[in-house]
Write a protein that holds these residues in place. Structure first.
Motif, PDB file in Angstrom:
ATOM      1  N   GLU A  83     -60.605  41.012 -37.844  1.00 10.50           N
ATOM      2  CA  GLU A  83     -60.407  42.418 -38.198  1.00 10.50           C
ATOM      3  C   GLU A  83     -60.951  42.714 -39.603  1.00 10.50           C
ATOM      4  N   ARG A  84     -60.750  41.798 -40.525  1.00 13.21           N
ATOM      5  CA  ARG A  84     -61.257  42.016 -41.889  1.00 13.21           C
ATOM      6  C   ARG A  84     -62.784  42.064 -41.906  1.00 13.21           C
ATOM      7  N   LEU A  85     -63.412  41.209 -41.115  1.00  9.73           N
ATOM      8  CA  LEU A  85     -64.869  41.232 -41.037  1.00  9.73           C
ATOM      9  C   LEU A  85     -65.347  42.547 -40.420  1.00  9.73           C
ATOM     10  N   GLY A  86     -64.648  43.006 -39.386  1.00  8.48           N
ATOM     11  CA  GLY A  86     -65.007  44.273 -38.769  1.00  8.48           C
ATOM     12  C   GLY A  86     -64.891  45.435 -39.733  1.00  8.48           C
ATOM     13  N   ALA A  87     -63.843  45.419 -40.539  1.00  7.84           N
ATOM     14  CA  ALA A  87     -63.662  46.484 -41.527  1.00  7.84           C
ATOM     15  C   ALA A  87     -64.771  46.456 -42.570  1.00  7.84           C
ATOM     16  N   ALA A  88     -65.186  45.252 -42.968  1.00  8.20           N
ATOM     17  CA  ALA A  88     -66.251  45.133 -43.966  1.00  8.20           C
ATOM     18  C   ALA A  88     -67.567  45.675 -43.429  1.00  8.20           C
ATOM     19  N   VAL A  89     -67.873  45.373 -42.169  1.00 11.87           N
ATOM     20  CA  VAL A  89     -69.112  45.879 -41.567  1.00 11.87           C
ATOM     21  C   VAL A  89     -69.050  47.391 -41.410  1.00 11.87           C
ATOM     22  N   SER A  90     -67.915  47.897 -40.971  1.00 10.68           N
ATOM     23  CA  SER A  90     -67.769  49.345 -40.778  1.00 10.68           C
ATOM     24  C   SER A  90     -67.850  50.111 -42.094  1.00 10.68           C
ATOM     25  N   ALA A  91     -67.391  49.492 -43.183  1.00 14.00           N
ATOM     26  CA  ALA A  91     -67.421  50.161 -44.487  1.00 14.00           C
ATOM     27  C   ALA A  91     -68.844  50.301 -45.007  1.00 14.00           C
ATOM     28  N   ASN A  92     -69.692  49.308 -44.739  1.00 11.76           N
ATOM     29  CA  ASN A  92     -71.080  49.334 -45.224  1.00 11.76           C
ATOM     30  C   ASN A  92     -72.010  48.833 -44.112  1.00 11.76           C
ATOM     31  N   PRO A  93     -72.155  49.613 -43.041  1.00 11.41           N
ATOM     32  CA  PRO A  93     -72.907  49.133 -41.876  1.00 11.41           C
ATOM     33  C   PRO A  93     -74.377  48.877 -42.143  1.00 11.41           C
ATOM     34  N   LEU A  94     -75.011  49.681 -42.989  1.00  7.63           N
ATOM     35  CA  LEU A  94     -76.427  49.460 -43.270  1.00  7.63           C
ATOM     36  C   LEU A  94     -76.632  48.159 -44.043  1.00  7.63           C
ATOM     37  N   ALA A  95     -75.832  47.940 -45.075  1.00  8.91           N
ATOM     38  CA  ALA A  95     -75.957  46.706 -45.850  1.00  8.91           C
ATOM     39  C   ALA A  95     -75.657  45.495 -44.983  1.00  8.91           C
ATOM     40  N   ALA A  96     -74.654  45.609 -44.095  1.00  5.13           N
ATOM     41  CA  ALA A  96     -74.275  44.478 -43.249  1.00  5.13           C
ATOM     42  C   ALA A  96     -75.367  44.132 -42.243  1.00  5.13           C
ATOM     43  N   THR A  97     -75.910  45.145 -41.573  1.00  2.00           N
ATOM     44  CA  THR A  97     -76.941  44.858 -40.568  1.00  2.00           C
ATOM     45  C   THR A  97     -78.240  44.405 -41.227  1.00  2.00           C
ATOM     46  N   ILE A  98     -78.570  44.972 -42.372  1.00  2.00           N
ATOM     47  CA  ILE A  98     -79.770  44.530 -43.092  1.00  2.00           C
ATOM     48  C   ILE A  98     -79.585  43.095 -43.568  1.00  2.00           C
ATOM     49  N   ALA A  99     -78.383  42.746 -44.011  1.00  2.00           N
ATOM     50  CA  ALA A  99     -78.118  41.366 -44.422  1.00  2.00           C
ATOM     51  C   ALA A  99     -78.377  40.403 -43.276  1.00  2.00           C
ATOM     52  N   ALA A 100     -77.884  40.735 -42.095  1.00  2.00           N
ATOM     53  CA  ALA A 100     -78.093  39.861 -40.941  1.00  2.00           C
ATOM     54  C   ALA A 100     -79.575  39.721 -40.619  1.00  2.00           C
ATOM     55  N   GLN A 101     -80.326  40.821 -40.697  1.00  2.00           N
ATOM     56  CA  GLN A 101     -81.763  40.775 -40.421  1.00  2.00           C
ATOM     57  C   GLN A 101     -82.508  39.934 -41.456  1.00  2.00           C
ATOM     58  N   VAL A 102     -82.174  40.135 -42.731  1.00  2.00           N
ATOM     59  CA  VAL A 102     -82.850  39.398 -43.795  1.00  2.00           C
ATOM     60  C   VAL A 102     -82.553  37.899 -43.681  1.00  2.00           C
ATOM     61  N   LEU A 103     -81.318  37.550 -43.356  1.00  2.00           N
ATOM     62  CA  LEU A 103     -80.973  36.139 -43.203  1.00  2.00           C
ATOM     63  C   LEU A 103     -81.746  35.495 -42.057  1.00  2.00           C
ATOM     64  N   ARG A 104     -81.925  36.222 -40.966  1.00  2.00           N
ATOM     65  CA  ARG A 104     -82.718  35.691 -39.854  1.00  2.00           C
ATOM     66  C   ARG A 104     -84.157  35.433 -40.283  1.00  2.00           C
ATOM     67  N   LEU A 105     -84.717  36.352 -41.054  1.00  2.00           N
ATOM     68  CA  LEU A 105     -86.083  36.179 -41.537  1.00  2.00           C
ATOM     69  C   LEU A 105     -86.166  35.026 -42.544  1.00  2.00           C
ATOM     70  N   ALA A 106     -85.208  34.978 -43.457  1.00  2.00           N
ATOM     71  CA  ALA A 106     -85.236  33.959 -44.509  1.00  2.00           C
ATOM     72  C   ALA A 106     -85.231  32.557 -43.946  1.00  2.00           C
ATOM     73  N   GLU A 107     -84.565  32.390 -42.830  1.00  2.00           N
ATOM     74  CA  GLU A 107     -84.464  31.073 -42.202  1.00  2.00           C
ATOM     75  C   GLU A 107     -85.828  30.536 -41.771  1.00  2.00           C
ATOM     76  N   LYS A 108     -86.768  31.440 -41.509  1.00  2.00           N
ATOM     77  CA  LYS A 108     -88.064  31.048 -40.951  1.00  2.00           C
ATOM     78  C   LYS A 108     -89.211  31.131 -41.948  1.00  2.00           C
ATOM     79  N   LEU A 109     -88.961  31.669 -43.137  1.00  2.00           N
ATOM     80  CA  LEU A 109     -90.022  31.917 -44.106  1.00  2.00           C
ATOM     81  C   LEU A 109     -90.039  30.858 -45.207  1.00  2.00           C
ATOM     82  N   THR A 110     -91.152  30.785 -45.919  1.00  2.00           N
ATOM     83  CA  THR A 110     -91.193  29.979 -47.130  1.00  2.00           C
ATOM     84  C   THR A 110     -90.252  30.590 -48.158  1.00  2.00           C
TER      85      THR A 110
END
Length: 330
Positions: A83-110
Motif C-alpha cells: 500500500e505504501r508503494l502504491g501511494a508513492a506511485v500515485s503521488a508522483n506517477p510521472l516520476a515513478a513511471t519514468i524511473a522504471a523506464q530509465v532503470l530498464r534502459l540503464a540496465e542495457k546501456l554503457t
C-alpha cells in the motif's frame, strides 16, 4: 491505460491512466505494447515462483532473505508495504513511471549512455508539475555557507585521498562541491602515475546528497543537462576502475550514495545507511544513481529504494552488494 483483464491485477488510479499494476508474479507476462506504468509482481505466499524477472519492474515477496532480484517485505508487513508503494506511485506517477523506464534502459546501456539518459529524464522532471508542487510546498532554508575548500586533497606516495569537507551542512553536495570533486577526480584520471584514490566524508556522515537550496534554481534545463553530464562525478569515479575506493559512514543520501556506488570498491562502517528520496520530490536520481546503484544491486531493488524512500542499513547494503565490506570507524 488499463491492466490485462485476464489476470488478477490491482490498479492505483491517476490522471491519464493507471501508473501502477500489482500482478501475480507467478502468472503474469508482459505484453508486447509499451507499458506506461510501474509493474510490481506480488508473491504473497512467499513461494518465490520461477518467473521471467524482465517482465517486472519490481518483485515483492513475503519470504525472508529472498535472493536477487526479489525484495522481502515480510509476511506481517506485506500488505501495508504494498500500500505504501502504491501511494508513492500515485503521488508522483510521472516520476515513478519514468524511473522504471530509465532503470530498464540503464540496465542495457554503457555507463556513459545510461548517465546521459538519466540526466535527460531528470531535466524533464525538473520542468514538470510534480517537482513544482514539491518545491512550492517545501520549506527550505538558505543553508550553511559553502566552505572555501569543499573537497580536501591529500597525497601520500601514490595514493590520493579526497575528503568531502562541509561538516556544518553534512557534506551536502552543492554545485561548488560537485565541481571541486569532479576536477579532483579528473586530475587523478589524467595523472600518468595512475595513483590509487580514496573518497571519504568528514564529520558525522559521508553526504546527505544534493543541497536543497539549489534544487529548482536552474533556469536553463538544457544547459543543466549538459553541465550534469560533462561534470559527472559518477562517470569519473567509475573510469578510475579498481584504483578507486570509497569509504562510507553515517548518512549516504541521494547523490551521497549515487556517486559512491560508482566506485569499484565500497567500504562502509556499521552505522552507514543509504537512501534515495528523490521520488517524493517528483524527481528521479540525477547524480548517476539509476546507472550506478542499478549496477550494484539490480534495477528491481533500485526501484524499491526509489519508491519506498526507505533507509537501507549497512548490513542489508552489504547483503545486496551495495557495499563490499563493513569495517570499523569512519
Amino acid at each position: 491505460m488499463t491492466g490485462p483483464d485476464h489476470l488478477d491485477a490491482d490498479h492505483f488510479s491517476a490522471p491519464g491512466g493507471h501508473p501502477l499494476w500489482l500482478v501475480d508474479a507467478a502468472a503474469w507476462r508482459r505484453p508486447v505494447p509499451p507499458i506506461q506504468a510501474v509493474v510490481i509482481g506480488i508473491d504473497r505466499a512467499g513461494t518465490l515462483p520461477d518467473t521471467r524477472t524482465d517482465d517486472f519492474d519490481l518483485l515483492l515477496t513475503s519470504t525472508a532473505d529472498a535472493p536477487r532480484p526479489w525484495v522481502s517485505l515480510g509476511a506481517r508487513d506485506f500488505n501495508a508495504g504494498v500500500e505504501r508503494l502504491g501511494a508513492a506511485v500515485s503521488a508522483n506517477p510521472l516520476a515513478a513511471t519514468i524511473a522504471a523506464q530509465v532503470l530498464r534502459l540503464a540496465e542495457k546501456l554503457t555507463m556513459a549512455d545510461a548517465l546521459a539518459v538519466e540526466s535527460l529524464a531528470y531535466s524533464a522532471l525538473l520542468g514538470g508539475g510534480e517537482f513544482a508542487r514539491w518545491h512550492a510546498a517545501a520549506k527550505i532554508d538558505a543553508g550553511a555557507p559553502v566552505p572555501p575548500a569543499p573537497v580536501l586533497i591529500e597525497r601520500t606516495d601514490n595514493r590520493i585521498t579526497l575528503t568531502l569537507n562541509d561538516r556544518a551542512d553534512r557534506n551536502a553536495m552543492t554545485a561548488t562541491m560537485r565541481d571541486a570533486l569532479y576536477e579532483a577526480l579528473a586530475n587523478a584520471l589524467d595523472d600518468p602515475t595512475r595513483p590509487e584514490l580514496i573518497l571519504r566524508g568528514a564529520g558525522k556522515c559521508f553526504s546527505t546528497g544534493g543541497a536543497l537550496p539549489e534544487f529548482g534554481t536552474a533556469r536553463d534545463l538544457a544547459e543543466a543537462h549538459a553541465v550534469r553530464t560533462l561534470h559527472s562525478c559518477a562517470r569519473a569515479l567509475d573510469a578510475l576502475g579498481a584504483r578507486a575506493t570509497v569509504r562510507l559512514h553515517g548518512a549516504c543520501v541521494g547523490s551521497g550514495v549515487e556517486v559512491a556506488a560508482a566506485a569499484h570498491r565500497r567500504i562502509a562502517t556499521s552505522d552507514a545507511w543509504f537512501q534515495l528520496p528523490e521520488l517524493s520530490m517528483g524527481l528521479i536520481p540525477g547524480a548517476g544513481g539509476t546507472a550506478t546503484v542499478t549496477r550494484a544491486i539490480g534495477r528491481h531493488r533500485t526501484l524499491w529504494m526509489l519508491l519506498s524512500g526507505k533507509r537501507v542499513g549497512a548490513a542489508q547494503a552489504h547483503n545486496w552488494g551495495l557495499v563490499h565490506a563493513i569495517e570499523g570507524g569512519a
